[in-house]
Write a protein that holds these residues in place. Structure first.
Motif, short mmCIF file in Angstrom:
data_model
loop_
_atom_site.label_atom_id
_atom_site.label_comp_id
_atom_site.label_asym_id
_atom_site.label_seq_id
_atom_site.Cartn_x
_atom_site.Cartn_y
_atom_site.Cartn_z
N GLU B 114 0.83 -1.20 0.00
CA GLU B 114 0.00 0.00 0.00
C GLU B 114 0.87 1.26 0.00
OE1 GLU B 114 -3.15 0.08 -0.46
OE2 GLU B 114 -3.63 2.15 0.03
N LYS B 115 1.98 1.20 0.74
CA LYS B 115 2.85 2.39 0.84
C LYS B 115 3.41 2.77 -0.54
CE LYS B 115 6.86 4.09 3.30
NZ LYS B 115 8.22 3.68 3.54
N GLU B 116 3.80 1.75 -1.27
CA GLU B 116 4.36 1.98 -2.61
C GLU B 116 3.28 2.54 -3.53
OE1 GLU B 116 6.29 -0.60 -6.20
OE2 GLU B 116 6.38 -1.47 -4.19
N GLU B 119 2.63 6.17 -2.70
CA GLU B 119 3.74 7.01 -3.18
C GLU B 119 3.65 7.21 -4.69
OE1 GLU B 119 7.28 5.07 -1.89
OE2 GLU B 119 7.06 5.74 0.19
#
Lengths: 277, 251
Positions: B114-116, B119
């Motif tokens: 999810e973080k990628e 971003e």
């Protein structure tokens, strides 16, 4: 993609939503004044018509009994509605899955939806009583009556998904179950709600007959009618109890008004976000 | 027999610099038997900006659909990369999703943290200057904003080829000019291969390396454009190229 019978569902949604009152006074009018006016008109009509020989009296009305009858009738309608919804979604998806499926299934659905649901009722009553399921026939007949409203509304909804949206989903890899979950199901919500309103209306029409199962059984059968607002309306008329008839009818009008106000209006408003421009 | 090759996986793409190649491609739509393409042949080099121009209904959008894999050719051979993204004339955004989630549409099908994902989406939101509207939904957007979201969604999946199907046709002149500048800036920055459909010759000349004139379902003529950017400020040279294409367009 074909849309069947219904006018374009987005127009139904928008026109229904646009017609809803947004002011407090308008909402109060719809929730309280309209049902009261309908009941008053019915009261006057009954009194003038002389259908009931006895004077209209409310002494024969028991509020707990009316509430219990309302609860049972609403429960049958809700169970039938959810069964119909559970079946309608896959049927609509299968029918629109490919040109071949459309070619064969849409005419078949057309024929099936044209068959009068009540024609099956005598057989269903005997069948379900044989299984010991008193409510089975009633719920099943409600289910059949509701099913096609939902199926054709959902088919119409699937047909309204713009071609570019289908292409975009494909280009970006949104396929299979992901496509159903992320594109099709949200896209058919507005039409699903319109279909649900029509289905429930059809259910109310049918339930008046569908709770009076004794009509379809031999006179010697000990099985009573299913207790509910439908059978109450019929038995009150047969017994000449105008007060009870009016009270049962009032309960029907009130339930419909409350559900319309607290459920359908809210859902139609919510459904605006799922409309394609 | 039709033959579609995935450039990343097939020998047909090896040894050539063309990222997209059409060889006598025909496309007939059933059941009307409408011939959309009647033997289109052309190739696009990696990093090129190509514009397809031509009268309506002559096969421009069909070419994009074939490159995107949305349609299969009736006959002929197509070489195309595996990662293709497309921006549509209507923007084709999902009205119930926010700008952020619309841009994330393709990424959500990937198995990435999810973080990628966040971003990546934020990077393209910044690139397309959509920061202040990322929580809005498409009905709240202007036409230009919706197109920016559509382009950001396409760029977010990091495609080898970006297809633009008349993305500016419904926009006003000012918004179109701004988006032209943005597209050129993105192309220079990312060096993505861009294939755009347009029916406006001036637009094609002001943006692309090469203009392909599509008539009667085939490439009627190719026009290399060798003007420096910004092209509309090139005066006579710009008008000369426009005039050259227009002459063939109406022939």
């Amino acid at each position: 993609m074909r849309t069947h019978h219904l006018p374009p569902a987005r127009h139904i949604v928008s026109s229904r939503y646009a017609s809803y009152p947004h002011s407090a006074a308008g909402r109060a009018f719809e929730l309280f004044i309209v049902p009261a006016l309908i009941l008053a008109a019915l009261f006057l009509l009954l009194r003038a018509s002389g259908i009931f020989p006895q004077p209209i009296s409310m002494s024969e009305v028991s509020v707990p009994m009316l509430a219990f009858a309302s609860g049972l009738t609403v429960l049958r309608l809700v169970i039938a509605y959810f069964l119909a919804l559970i079946c309608a979604v896959p049927l609509a998806l299968i029918a629109t899955h490919s040109p071949l499926a459309q070619k064969f299934l849409l005419p078949l659905f057309d024929i099936l939806q044209s068959l009068p649901a009540l024609a099956f009722f005598p057989v269903l009553v005997v069948f379900f009583l044989g299984l010991g399921l008193m409510n089975g026939a009633t719920i099943f007949i409600l289910f059949i009556a509701m099913l096609w409203n939902l199926v054709f509304a959902l088919i119409g909804g699937i047909g309204l998904i713009p071609r570019d949206i289908i292409y975009a989903a494909d280009v970006f890899g949104v396929r299979g179950f992901d496509y159903l979950r992320r594109v099709v199901i949200p896209a058919i919500i507005p039409q699903g709600i319109v279909g649900s309103i029509l289905a429930l209306a059809q259910g109310w029409n049918i339930i008046i007959v569908a709770e009076v199962i004794r009509t379809y059984l031999p006179a010697s059968s000990p099985v009573p009618n299913l207790f509910g607002l439908g059978s109450l309306l019929v038995s009150a008329t047969a017994a000449g109890q105008a007060g009870l008839f009016l009270a049962a009818l009032g309960a029907v009008v009130l339930i419909i008004a409350v559900v319309n106000f607290f459920v359908w209006q809210k859902l139609l408003k919510y459904a605006q976000r799922f409309r394609f421009e | 027999m039709p033959n579609v090759s995935d450039l990343n996986n097939s020998a047909s793409g090896a040894g050539t610099t063309a990222i997209v190649a059409f060889s006598t491609v025909r496309k007939i739509y059933e059941p009307q038997k409408t011939a959309a393409l009647s033997g289109a042949t052309f190739s696009v080099e990696r990093g090129e900006f190509i514009c397809l121009v031509g009268p309506s209904g002559e096969g421009k959008t069909t070419i994009l659909k074939l490159i995107a894999g949305l349609e299969a050719p009736t006959s002929g051979k197509i070489t195309r990369p595996a990662k293709v993204a497309m921006s549509f004339q209507s923007a084709a955004l999902l009205p119930w999703l926010s700008v952020f989630e619309n841009i994330a549409l393709g990424l959500r099908t990937w198995d990435i943290p999810e973080k990628e994902l966040v971003e990546t989406v934020r990077r393209y939101i910044a690139m397309m200057e959509l920061g202040d509207i990322e929580e809005k939904r498409p009905p709240e957007l202007s036409g230009g904003q919706a197109q920016r979201v559509g382009i950001a969604r396409a760029l977010a999946v990091d495609p080898d080829v970006l297809l633009l199907d008349e993305p500016f046709s419904a926009l006003d002149a000012k918004t179109t000019a701004e988006l032209h500048d943005d597209i050129i800036a993105i192309w220079r920055k990312t060096r993505k291969t861009i294939i755009m459909v347009s029916h406006i010759i001036e637009e094609a000349v002001s943006l692309s390396d090469r203009v392909l004139l599509i008539k009667k379902g085939a490439v009627a003529q190719e026009f290399p454009i060798n003007l420096p950017y910004p092209r509309r400020e090139q005066g006579e040279a710009f008008l000369r190229d426009v005039s050259r294409i227009r002459k063939e367009f109406f022939r």
